[in-house]
Design a protein around this motif. Structure first.
Motif, PDB file in Angstrom:
ATOM      1  N   ARG A  33     -17.324 101.475 -72.876  1.00 32.72           N
ATOM      2  CA  ARG A  33     -17.870 101.985 -71.854  1.00 32.72           C
ATOM      3  C   ARG A  33     -17.263 102.434 -70.717  1.00 32.72           C
ATOM      4  NH1 ARG A  33     -23.848  99.549 -71.080  1.00 32.72           N
ATOM      5  NH2 ARG A  33     -24.429 100.504 -73.186  1.00 32.72           N
ATOM      6  N   LYS A  34     -15.967 101.844 -70.181  1.00 30.55           N
ATOM      7  CA  LYS A  34     -14.844 101.725 -69.382  1.00 30.55           C
ATOM      8  C   LYS A  34     -13.869 102.466 -70.096  1.00 30.55           C
ATOM      9  CE  LYS A  34     -11.661  99.037 -69.366  1.00 30.55           C
ATOM     10  NZ  LYS A  34     -10.532  97.279 -68.203  1.00 30.55           N
ATOM     11  N   THR A  35     -13.486 103.292 -71.265  1.00 29.70           N
ATOM     12  CA  THR A  35     -12.520 103.931 -71.845  1.00 29.70           C
ATOM     13  C   THR A  35     -13.888 105.340 -71.513  1.00 29.70           C
ATOM     14  OG1 THR A  35     -12.014 102.302 -72.871  1.00 29.70           O
ATOM     15  CG2 THR A  35     -11.425 104.635 -73.620  1.00 29.70           C
ATOM     16  N   GLU A  36     -14.641 105.404 -71.904  1.00 30.31           N
ATOM     17  CA  GLU A  36     -15.758 106.530 -71.343  1.00 30.31           C
ATOM     18  C   GLU A  36     -15.702 106.514 -70.589  1.00 30.31           C
ATOM     19  OE1 GLU A  36     -20.124 107.692 -73.394  1.00 30.31           O
ATOM     20  OE2 GLU A  36     -19.468 105.583 -74.031  1.00 30.31           O
ATOM     21  N   LEU A  37     -15.962 106.038 -69.819  1.00 30.50           N
ATOM     22  CA  LEU A  37     -16.344 106.058 -68.134  1.00 30.50           C
ATOM     23  C   LEU A  37     -14.544 107.018 -67.764  1.00 30.50           C
ATOM     24  CD1 LEU A  37     -18.844 104.032 -66.629  1.00 30.50           C
ATOM     25  CD2 LEU A  37     -18.873 105.979 -66.503  1.00 30.50           C
ATOM     26  N   PHE A  38     -13.457 106.357 -68.360  1.00 32.17           N
ATOM     27  CA  PHE A  38     -12.154 106.595 -67.485  1.00 32.17           C
ATOM     28  C   PHE A  38     -12.315 107.753 -67.939  1.00 32.17           C
ATOM     29  CE2 PHE A  38     -11.056 102.164 -66.584  1.00 32.17           C
ATOM     30  CZ  PHE A  38     -11.581 102.625 -64.971  1.00 32.17           C
ATOM     31  N   LEU A  56     -21.819 104.764 -61.743  1.00 32.82           N
ATOM     32  CA  LEU A  56     -21.872 104.262 -63.384  1.00 32.82           C
ATOM     33  C   LEU A  56     -20.826 102.508 -63.306  1.00 32.82           C
ATOM     34  CD1 LEU A  56     -22.559 107.228 -65.312  1.00 32.82           C
ATOM     35  CD2 LEU A  56     -23.952 105.542 -65.003  1.00 32.82           C
ATOM     36  N   VAL A  57     -19.175 102.500 -62.637  1.00 37.23           N
ATOM     37  CA  VAL A  57     -18.809 101.849 -62.954  1.00 37.23           C
ATOM     38  C   VAL A  57     -18.379 100.628 -62.407  1.00 37.23           C
ATOM     39  CG1 VAL A  57     -16.040 101.051 -62.158  1.00 37.23           C
ATOM     40  CG2 VAL A  57     -16.502 103.231 -63.391  1.00 37.23           C
ATOM     41  N   GLU A  58     -19.780 101.015 -60.780  1.00 35.26           N
ATOM     42  CA  GLU A  58     -19.893  99.660 -60.331  1.00 35.26           C
ATOM     43  C   GLU A  58     -21.139  98.522 -61.099  1.00 35.26           C
ATOM     44  OE1 GLU A  58     -21.191 100.738 -56.669  1.00 35.26           O
ATOM     45  OE2 GLU A  58     -19.127 101.031 -55.978  1.00 35.26           O
ATOM     46  N   GLU A  59     -21.591  99.991 -61.749  1.00 32.07           N
ATOM     47  CA  GLU A  59     -23.204  99.267 -62.745  1.00 32.07           C
ATOM     48  C   GLU A  59     -22.247  98.146 -64.036  1.00 32.07           C
ATOM     49  OE1 GLU A  59     -25.683 101.892 -63.430  1.00 32.07           O
ATOM     50  OE2 GLU A  59     -26.215 102.270 -61.925  1.00 32.07           O
ATOM     51  N   LEU A  60     -21.405  99.041 -64.675  1.00 34.73           N
ATOM     52  CA  LEU A  60     -20.975  98.352 -66.063  1.00 34.73           C
ATOM     53  C   LEU A  60     -20.153  97.490 -65.239  1.00 34.73           C
ATOM     54  CD1 LEU A  60     -19.889  98.734 -68.816  1.00 34.73           C
ATOM     55  CD2 LEU A  60     -17.813 100.175 -67.501  1.00 34.73           C
ATOM     56  N   HIS A  61     -19.720  97.289 -63.844  1.00 35.95           N
ATOM     57  CA  HIS A  61     -18.856  95.823 -64.234  1.00 35.95           C
ATOM     58  C   HIS A  61     -19.525  94.415 -63.938  1.00 35.95           C
ATOM     59  CE1 HIS A  61     -14.300  96.775 -64.121  1.00 35.95           C
ATOM     60  NE2 HIS A  61     -14.642  97.951 -64.158  1.00 35.95           N
ATOM     61  N   ALA A  62     -20.569  95.066 -63.191  1.00 36.07           N
ATOM     62  CA  ALA A  62     -22.117  94.360 -62.582  1.00 36.07           C
ATOM     63  C   ALA A  62     -22.369  93.317 -63.610  1.00 36.07           C
ATOM     64  CB  ALA A  62     -22.724  95.001 -62.038  1.00 36.07           C
ATOM     65  N   ASP A  63     -22.741  94.639 -64.985  1.00 39.51           N
ATOM     66  CA  ASP A  63     -23.511  93.972 -66.406  1.00 39.51           C
ATOM     67  C   ASP A  63     -22.678  93.286 -67.455  1.00 39.51           C
ATOM     68  OD1 ASP A  63     -25.555  95.530 -66.208  1.00 39.51           O
ATOM     69  OD2 ASP A  63     -24.849  97.642 -67.223  1.00 39.51           O
ATOM     70  N   LEU A 103     -23.690 107.372 -71.846  1.00 37.41           N
ATOM     71  CA  LEU A 103     -23.150 108.446 -70.752  1.00 37.41           C
ATOM     72  C   LEU A 103     -24.511 109.687 -71.046  1.00 37.41           C
ATOM     73  CD1 LEU A 103     -19.333 108.569 -69.668  1.00 37.41           C
ATOM     74  CD2 LEU A 103     -21.872 108.582 -67.959  1.00 37.41           C
ATOM     75  N   PRO A 104     -24.661 110.712 -70.711  1.00 39.20           N
ATOM     76  CA  PRO A 104     -25.448 111.849 -71.297  1.00 39.20           C
ATOM     77  C   PRO A 104     -24.346 113.037 -71.630  1.00 39.20           C
ATOM     78  CG  PRO A 104     -26.228 111.616 -69.018  1.00 39.20           C
ATOM     79  CD  PRO A 104     -25.297 110.751 -69.225  1.00 39.20           C
ATOM     80  N   GLU A 105     -24.017 113.633 -72.797  1.00 42.35           N
ATOM     81  CA  GLU A 105     -23.602 114.211 -73.144  1.00 42.35           C
ATOM     82  C   GLU A 105     -23.035 115.715 -72.557  1.00 42.35           C
ATOM     83  OE1 GLU A 105     -20.205 113.259 -74.744  1.00 42.35           O
ATOM     84  OE2 GLU A 105     -20.932 111.665 -74.802  1.00 42.35           O
ATOM     85  N   GLY A 106     -22.220 116.068 -71.875  1.00 44.63           N
ATOM     86  CA  GLY A 106     -22.608 117.877 -72.056  1.00 44.63           C
ATOM     87  C   GLY A 106     -22.549 117.929 -70.541  1.00 44.63           C
ATOM     88  N   GLU A 107     -23.482 116.466 -69.874  1.00 45.15           N
ATOM     89  CA  GLU A 107     -24.024 117.126 -68.123  1.00 45.15           C
ATOM     90  C   GLU A 107     -22.567 116.712 -67.343  1.00 45.15           C
ATOM     91  OE1 GLU A 107     -26.896 114.278 -65.479  1.00 45.15           O
ATOM     92  OE2 GLU A 107     -27.635 114.362 -67.855  1.00 45.15           O
ATOM     93  N   GLU A 108     -22.972 117.552 -66.061  1.00 44.28           N
ATOM     94  CA  GLU A 108     -21.979 116.538 -65.267  1.00 44.28           C
ATOM     95  C   GLU A 108     -22.793 116.101 -64.221  1.00 44.28           C
ATOM     96  OE1 GLU A 108     -18.882 118.675 -64.526  1.00 44.28           O
ATOM     97  OE2 GLU A 108     -19.081 119.303 -66.634  1.00 44.28           O
ATOM     98  N   LEU A 109     -21.459 114.957 -63.793  1.00 44.32           N
ATOM     99  CA  LEU A 109     -22.069 114.050 -62.654  1.00 44.32           C
ATOM    100  C   LEU A 109     -20.208 114.600 -61.245  1.00 44.32           C
ATOM    101  CD1 LEU A 109     -22.280 111.054 -65.508  1.00 44.32           C
ATOM    102  CD2 LEU A 109     -23.970 112.257 -64.762  1.00 44.32           C
ATOM    103  N   LEU A 112     -20.031 108.853 -61.034  1.00 45.12           N
ATOM    104  CA  LEU A 112     -19.588 107.993 -61.936  1.00 45.12           C
ATOM    105  C   LEU A 112     -18.833 106.754 -61.476  1.00 45.12           C
ATOM    106  CD1 LEU A 112     -17.385 111.272 -62.769  1.00 45.12           C
ATOM    107  CD2 LEU A 112     -18.452 109.395 -64.324  1.00 45.12           C
ATOM    108  N   LEU A 113     -18.928 106.255 -60.320  1.00 41.08           N
ATOM    109  CA  LEU A 113     -18.264 105.147 -59.406  1.00 41.08           C
ATOM    110  C   LEU A 113     -19.609 104.342 -59.547  1.00 41.08           C
ATOM    111  CD1 LEU A 113     -16.204 106.992 -56.009  1.00 41.08           C
ATOM    112  CD2 LEU A 113     -15.406 105.346 -57.921  1.00 41.08           C
TER     113      LEU A 113
END
Length: 94
Positions: free
Chosen positions: A83-88, A62-69, A48-54, A59-60
Motif C-alpha cells: 500500500r505504501k508503494t501504491e500511495l507513493f 491516507l499515509v497517516e492511516e496506513l501507518h496507524a493501521d 485506492l480508488p482507481e482513476g479518482e483524483e486525490l 493522500l497525506l
C-alpha cells in the motif's frame, strides 16, 4: 584547544538506540513479531480508488492511516509495503 567531548545525553541516546536495535534484531530472530491480535487483518481490496483524483491532503491522510493501521497491527508488513508503494506512486504522479 582540545576537542570538545561528547555530552552525557548524547551517549545515553546512542546507547538507547543500540539497545533498541538489539531488541528489534532479537525479536526478528525469535519470531516474536508474529503476535496474534484480537483485531482482524484488513486486506488490500480497493485501497485506492482507481482513476479518482486525490488532493494532497487526502493522500497525506491516507499515509497517516496506513501507518496507524500497521502500528496497531491491523495489517501485516507485506500489505503495508504494498500500500505504501501504491500511495507513493500516486503521490509522485500527481
Amino acid at each position: 584547544m582540545g576537542a570538545s567531548r561528547t555530552s552525557f545525553a548524547k551517549l545515553q541516546r546512542d546507547r538507547a538506540k543500540k539497545a533498541k536495535a538489539a531488541a528489534k534484531r532479537e525479536r526478528r530472530l525469535t519470531g516474536e513479531n508474529d503476535v496474534e491480535t484480537d483485531e482482524p487483518t484488513v486486506e488490500p481490496t480497493g485501497f485506492l480508488p482507481e482513476g479518482e483524483e486525490l488532493s494532497a491532503d487526502q493522500l497525506l491522510r491516507l499515509v497517516e492511516e496506513l501507518h496507524a493501521d500497521f502500528e496497531a497491527k491491523r495489517i501485516d508488513f507485506d500489505t503495508f509495503e504494498e500500500r505504501k508503494t501504491e500511495l507513493f506512486a500516486r503521490i509522485s504522479v500527481d
